[in-house]
Design a protein around this motif. Structure first.
Motif, mmCIF file in Angstrom:
data_model
loop_
_atom_site.group_PDB
_atom_site.id
_atom_site.type_symbol
_atom_site.label_atom_id
_atom_site.label_comp_id
_atom_site.label_asym_id
_atom_site.label_seq_id
_atom_site.Cartn_x
_atom_site.Cartn_y
_atom_site.Cartn_z
ATOM 1 N N ARG A 56 0.762 -1.314 0.135
ATOM 2 C CA ARG A 56 0.094 -0.038 -0.106
ATOM 3 C C ARG A 56 0.718 1.265 0.029
ATOM 4 N N GLU A 57 1.997 1.207 0.706
ATOM 5 C CA GLU A 57 2.859 2.184 0.672
ATOM 6 C C GLU A 57 3.379 2.660 -0.822
ATOM 7 N N LEU A 58 3.849 1.552 -1.273
ATOM 8 C CA LEU A 58 4.490 1.598 -2.549
ATOM 9 C C LEU A 58 3.466 2.039 -3.561
ATOM 10 N N LYS A 59 2.187 1.790 -3.674
ATOM 11 C CA LYS A 59 1.216 2.233 -4.417
ATOM 12 C C LYS A 59 0.965 3.471 -4.117
ATOM 13 N N ALA A 60 1.010 4.041 -2.808
ATOM 14 C CA ALA A 60 0.942 5.616 -2.498
ATOM 15 C C ALA A 60 1.874 6.344 -3.157
ATOM 16 N N ILE A 61 2.952 6.063 -2.996
ATOM 17 C CA ILE A 61 4.171 6.805 -3.552
ATOM 18 C C ILE A 61 4.213 6.751 -4.934
ATOM 19 N N ASN A 62 3.722 5.683 -5.619
ATOM 20 C CA ASN A 62 3.749 5.579 -7.252
ATOM 21 C C ASN A 62 2.513 6.595 -7.679
ATOM 22 N N GLU A 63 1.595 6.688 -6.922
ATOM 23 C CA GLU A 63 0.433 7.411 -7.441
ATOM 24 C C GLU A 63 0.874 8.939 -7.111
ATOM 25 N N ARG A 64 1.540 9.399 -6.246
ATOM 26 C CA ARG A 64 1.950 10.727 -5.943
ATOM 27 C C ARG A 64 3.029 11.137 -6.882
ATOM 28 N N GLY A 65 3.767 10.248 -7.503
ATOM 29 C CA GLY A 65 4.653 10.490 -8.567
ATOM 30 C C GLY A 65 5.991 10.965 -7.849
ATOM 31 N N GLU A 66 6.273 10.458 -6.713
ATOM 32 C CA GLU A 66 7.522 10.914 -5.852
ATOM 33 C C GLU A 66 8.846 10.560 -6.298
ATOM 34 N N GLU A 67 8.629 9.171 -7.243
ATOM 35 C CA GLU A 67 9.822 8.505 -7.420
ATOM 36 C C GLU A 67 10.199 8.975 -8.616
ATOM 37 N N ASP A 68 11.645 9.137 -8.836
ATOM 38 C CA ASP A 68 12.265 9.568 -10.105
ATOM 39 C C ASP A 68 12.501 8.095 -10.903
ATOM 40 N N ARG A 69 11.736 8.060 -12.046
ATOM 41 C CA ARG A 69 11.723 6.792 -12.711
ATOM 42 C C ARG A 69 12.744 6.858 -14.107
ATOM 43 N N SER A 70 13.338 7.920 -14.182
ATOM 44 C CA SER A 70 14.234 8.051 -15.492
ATOM 45 C C SER A 70 15.650 7.028 -15.465
#
Length: 78
Positions: A56-70
């Motif tokens: 659930r925490e990973l999903k929330a971080i993914n939805e907020r777009g906080e992770e740099d995916r470049s």
């Protein structure tokens, strides 16, 4: 107090105090399968709850777009 006495004190603590609940479970082993495996079920339940929380925490971080995916988010990847 010698080193031998120190280590015998540690041994005494763990044999008589810290592992007392496990001794009680071992005495229950022959009478009930469920009772013998209560610690396994408890650890399994804790692991399952932790897994659900982490997903659930990973999903929330993914939805907020906080992770740099470049592709160059880490210097060793670029």
């Amino acid at each position: 107090m010698s080193w031998k006495g120190f280590f015998e004190g540690i041994q005494s603590f763990f044999e008589e105090v810290a592992f007392a609940p496990f001794e009680a479970l071992r005495s229950m082993e022959l009478s009930s399968w469920w009772g013998a495996n209560v610690m396994s079920w408890l650890f399994l339940l804790i692991g399952f709850v932790a897994f659900i929380y982490w997903m659930r925490e990973l999903k929330a971080i993914n939805e907020r777009g906080e992770e740099d995916r470049s592709q160059t988010s880490h210097s060793y990847l670029g």
